[in-house]
Design a protein around this motif. Structure first.
Motif, PDB file in Angstrom:
ATOM      1  N   MET A 244      22.988  24.584  55.160  1.00 12.63           N
ATOM      2  CA  MET A 244      23.914  24.520  56.305  1.00 12.63           C
ATOM      3  C   MET A 244      25.089  24.049  56.289  1.00 12.63           C
ATOM      4  SD  MET A 244      21.146  24.513  59.467  1.00 12.63           S
ATOM      5  CE  MET A 244      22.451  24.924  60.767  1.00 12.63           C
ATOM      6  N   TRP A 245      25.057  22.687  55.825  1.00 15.24           N
ATOM      7  CA  TRP A 245      26.375  21.697  55.828  1.00 15.24           C
ATOM      8  C   TRP A 245      27.208  22.380  54.489  1.00 15.24           C
ATOM      9  CZ3 TRP A 245      30.114  19.463  57.953  1.00 15.24           C
ATOM     10  CH2 TRP A 245      31.176  18.672  57.153  1.00 15.24           C
ATOM     11  N   GLU A 246      26.425  22.287  53.361  1.00 16.49           N
ATOM     12  CA  GLU A 246      27.242  22.434  52.287  1.00 16.49           C
ATOM     13  C   GLU A 246      28.022  23.830  52.127  1.00 16.49           C
ATOM     14  OE1 GLU A 246      26.737  20.419  48.554  1.00 16.49           O
ATOM     15  OE2 GLU A 246      24.917  19.507  49.123  1.00 16.49           O
ATOM     16  N   ILE A 247      27.099  24.940  52.563  1.00 17.99           N
ATOM     17  CA  ILE A 247      27.791  26.109  52.455  1.00 17.99           C
ATOM     18  C   ILE A 247      28.840  26.231  53.645  1.00 17.99           C
ATOM     19  CG2 ILE A 247      27.213  28.559  53.118  1.00 17.99           C
ATOM     20  CD1 ILE A 247      24.444  28.198  51.670  1.00 17.99           C
ATOM     21  N   GLY A 248      28.580  25.812  55.023  1.00 18.84           N
ATOM     22  CA  GLY A 248      29.524  26.086  55.914  1.00 18.84           C
ATOM     23  C   GLY A 248      30.903  25.293  55.710  1.00 18.84           C
TER      24      GLY A 248
ATOM     25  N   VAL B 223      33.046  26.864  52.853  1.00 23.18           N
ATOM     26  CA  VAL B 223      33.800  27.818  53.431  1.00 23.18           C
ATOM     27  C   VAL B 223      34.927  27.524  54.117  1.00 23.18           C
ATOM     28  CG1 VAL B 223      33.654  30.149  55.046  1.00 23.18           C
ATOM     29  CG2 VAL B 223      31.824  29.616  53.290  1.00 23.18           C
ATOM     30  N   ALA B 224      34.817  26.532  55.101  1.00 25.93           N
ATOM     31  CA  ALA B 224      35.854  25.956  56.194  1.00 25.93           C
ATOM     32  C   ALA B 224      36.879  25.526  55.498  1.00 25.93           C
ATOM     33  CB  ALA B 224      35.254  25.170  57.142  1.00 25.93           C
ATOM     34  N   ILE B 225      36.542  24.636  54.409  1.00 25.95           N
ATOM     35  CA  ILE B 225      37.570  24.015  53.792  1.00 25.95           C
ATOM     36  C   ILE B 225      38.445  25.100  52.787  1.00 25.95           C
ATOM     37  CG2 ILE B 225      38.044  22.599  51.589  1.00 25.95           C
ATOM     38  CD1 ILE B 225      35.671  20.784  52.685  1.00 25.95           C
TER      39      ILE B 225
ATOM     40  N   VAL C 130      42.518  25.392  53.337  1.00 28.64           N
ATOM     41  CA  VAL C 130      43.259  25.052  51.980  1.00 28.64           C
ATOM     42  C   VAL C 130      43.921  26.393  51.548  1.00 28.64           C
ATOM     43  CG1 VAL C 130      43.548  24.495  49.638  1.00 28.64           C
ATOM     44  CG2 VAL C 130      42.152  23.274  51.348  1.00 28.64           C
ATOM     45  N   GLY C 131      43.319  27.812  51.496  1.00 24.98           N
ATOM     46  CA  GLY C 131      43.846  28.800  51.106  1.00 24.98           C
ATOM     47  C   GLY C 131      45.099  29.214  52.064  1.00 24.98           C
TER      48      GLY C 131
ATOM     49  N   PHE D 250      36.601  29.764  45.686  1.00 22.41           N
ATOM     50  CA  PHE D 250      36.615  31.346  45.365  1.00 22.41           C
ATOM     51  C   PHE D 250      37.035  31.613  46.882  1.00 22.41           C
ATOM     52  CE2 PHE D 250      34.488  35.456  45.971  1.00 22.41           C
ATOM     53  CZ  PHE D 250      35.212  36.039  45.059  1.00 22.41           C
ATOM     54  N   VAL D 251      36.656  30.699  47.959  1.00 19.63           N
ATOM     55  CA  VAL D 251      36.984  31.385  49.144  1.00 19.63           C
ATOM     56  C   VAL D 251      38.644  30.996  49.566  1.00 19.63           C
ATOM     57  CG1 VAL D 251      36.817  30.915  51.894  1.00 19.63           C
ATOM     58  CG2 VAL D 251      34.729  31.046  50.321  1.00 19.63           C
ATOM     59  N   ALA D 252      39.083  29.715  48.924  1.00 21.61           N
ATOM     60  CA  ALA D 252      40.657  29.733  49.059  1.00 21.61           C
ATOM     61  C   ALA D 252      41.332  30.699  48.146  1.00 21.61           C
ATOM     62  CB  ALA D 252      40.701  28.257  48.373  1.00 21.61           C
TER      63      ALA D 252
END
Length: 437
Positions: A207-211, A214-216, A220-221, A269-271
């Motif tokens: 939960m923490w490491e995925i969430g 994604v938020a960071i 940053v992006g 990747f999300v960024a």
């Protein structure tokens, strides 16, 4: 007055010369191999094997001897590749339009991890934590070596369902693979201490490491997207034409994720997706992608030269017929079958489903996961695991590299594209997109 040409050349000068040749090959080989049933990684491995076989190089680049270097080098190569993959994608993020991605990440990857874990326990007779490690390391499609089956540069229109699916899968699958790597580490520790592990693993590693990643990545992006495209014209980065900013975004995102103890691969990747979304039609997207791709290709070639050296230095010596059988089953049975299971119900041609199921390329990321685990948990028989990993990656590079050109050219023809035509320009010359819109 006269130089003695018989003395041994300075290693530094030899290194400079070799680096120049490597960079020249980076620029030329993709053009030379474009229409051949041969991939750049195959050539790089062959060159590396020849260098370490015939030149007096004292180094034996076996990954088991340098696990810290392997972890950090492959980590860098992967995050650069993930930024490039995210910047490539033209398709706007949407749960429905990305359905092929969720199929490859969900049933396909989970079933792949389970199947490889079962092989590890019942065929290779590995302890359960090590078998889970093997499954988590060999399940993800590699973002580095899968370049030939990924979408084209931004705004070129080379984004059919096959290329999009494999690119987006390679970008996001670390968010699903890494919890299983951490599960292996947790189980190995629990076997010694006997402490409860499930709640801590589920809350933190899942939960923490995925969430948090994604938020960071989004924050940053968006910040880099605003600085690059939307601040006043005199100071926005897009006006500079300097694509190196993509590397800065990569390193900052990854560093912040690591400081927050979450998955940096996923965050990067999300960024990249957030930067791509900040201004989808601007030419600077192409410049950032191209610079990132150049850095990725150089580092990839260095890694593959070392891999070729490892092969001729005895990497595969622990391989027996059981390991060879397991490697073949992973590549020829498990990934294709789980891939087709994941494609059930997908509105696509059978040829597209078969291609998506077949081209689950294994590579640099798998070496990273194993090196990370070796550095964080006791791994009995690590040489055997390195050998099996090397064999799977080698077979994947050969098998997929020899088939990717004819298969993808066939996909192009099926979609009405001429595979021999040059990629279209993103925009006509001197007609750069405005900075807003």
């Amino acid at each position: 007055m006269f130089e003695d040409f018989t003395k041994v050349p300075d290693p530094y000068i030899l290194a400079l010369t070799g680096a120049g040749l490597l960079i020249a090959l980076v620029a030329w080989l993709p053009l030379a191999l474009r229409k051949l049933p041969l991939s750049l990684p195959i050539v790089c491995i062959g060159i590396g094997a020849a260098l370490f076989s015939f030149l007096p190089i004292p180094l034996r680049p076996l990954p088991a001897n340098y696990p810290n270097f392997v972890e950090h080098f492959t980590e860098f190569v992967v995050i650069i590749a993930l930024m490039g993959a995210g910047l490539k994608l033209d398709r706007v993020f949407n749960w429905q339009r990305w359905s092929v991605t969720w199929r490859l990440l969900g049933p396909t990857m989970l079933l792949t991890i389970a199947a490889i874990t079962a092989l590890g326990v019942y065929v290779l007779h590995l302890p359960l934590p090590v078998a889970i490690l093997l499954g988590g390391a060999l399940a993800p499609t590699d973002p580095v070596l899968a370049a030939d089956v990924q979408v084209g540069p931004p705004k070129t229109g080379e984004e059919d369902e096959v290329r999009f699916g494999l690119t987006s899968e390679a970008g996001l699958n670390d968010g699903l693979a890494f919890p299983f790597i951490n599960l292996a580490v947790v189980l190995a520790a629990a076997a010694t201490t006997g402490e409860p592990w499930f709640v801590g693993w589920a809350l933190h590693s899942v939960m923490w490491e995925i969430g948090a990643a994604v938020a960071i990545g989004i924050l940053v992006g968006k910040a880099f997207g605003w600085i690059t495209f939307h601040i006043p014209a005199e100071s926005k980065l897009a006006a500079s034409g300097d694509g190196v900013i993509a590397i800065a975004a990569t390193l900052i995102t990854y560093g912040l994720c690591e400081l927050a103890h979450c998955y940096g691969f996923l965050g990067v990747f999300v960024a990249a997706l957030a930067i791509r979304h900040a201004h989808r039609s601007h030419d600077f997207q192409r410049e950032m992608h191209d610079f990132t791709e150049q850095v990725e290709r150089i580092t990839m070639m260095v890694g593959l030269l070392l891999f070729g050296g490892a092969l001729v230095s005895g990497l595969l010596q622990p391989i027996g017929w059981i390991e060879a059988l397991v490697a073949g089953v992973i590549l020829l049975v498990i990934r294709p079958v789980t891939g087709l299971i994941g494609m059930i119900g997908l509105k696509a041609d059978l040829s597209e489903k078969l291609t998506l199921a077949f081209f689950g390329i294994r590579g640099v990321g798998s070496f990273y996961y194993l090196a990370y685990a070796v550095n964080h948990m006791p791994v009995p028989g690590a040489d055997r695991l390195w050998a099996l990993m090397g064999l799977v990656v080698l077979l994947s590079i050969l098998m997929h590299g020899l088939t990717v050109t004819p298969v993808m050219r066939g996909i192009d023809r099926a979609h009405g594209r001429d595979p021999d035509a040059d990629a279209p320009e993103a925009d006509p010359p001197n007609e750069r997109a405005p900075a807003s819109g």
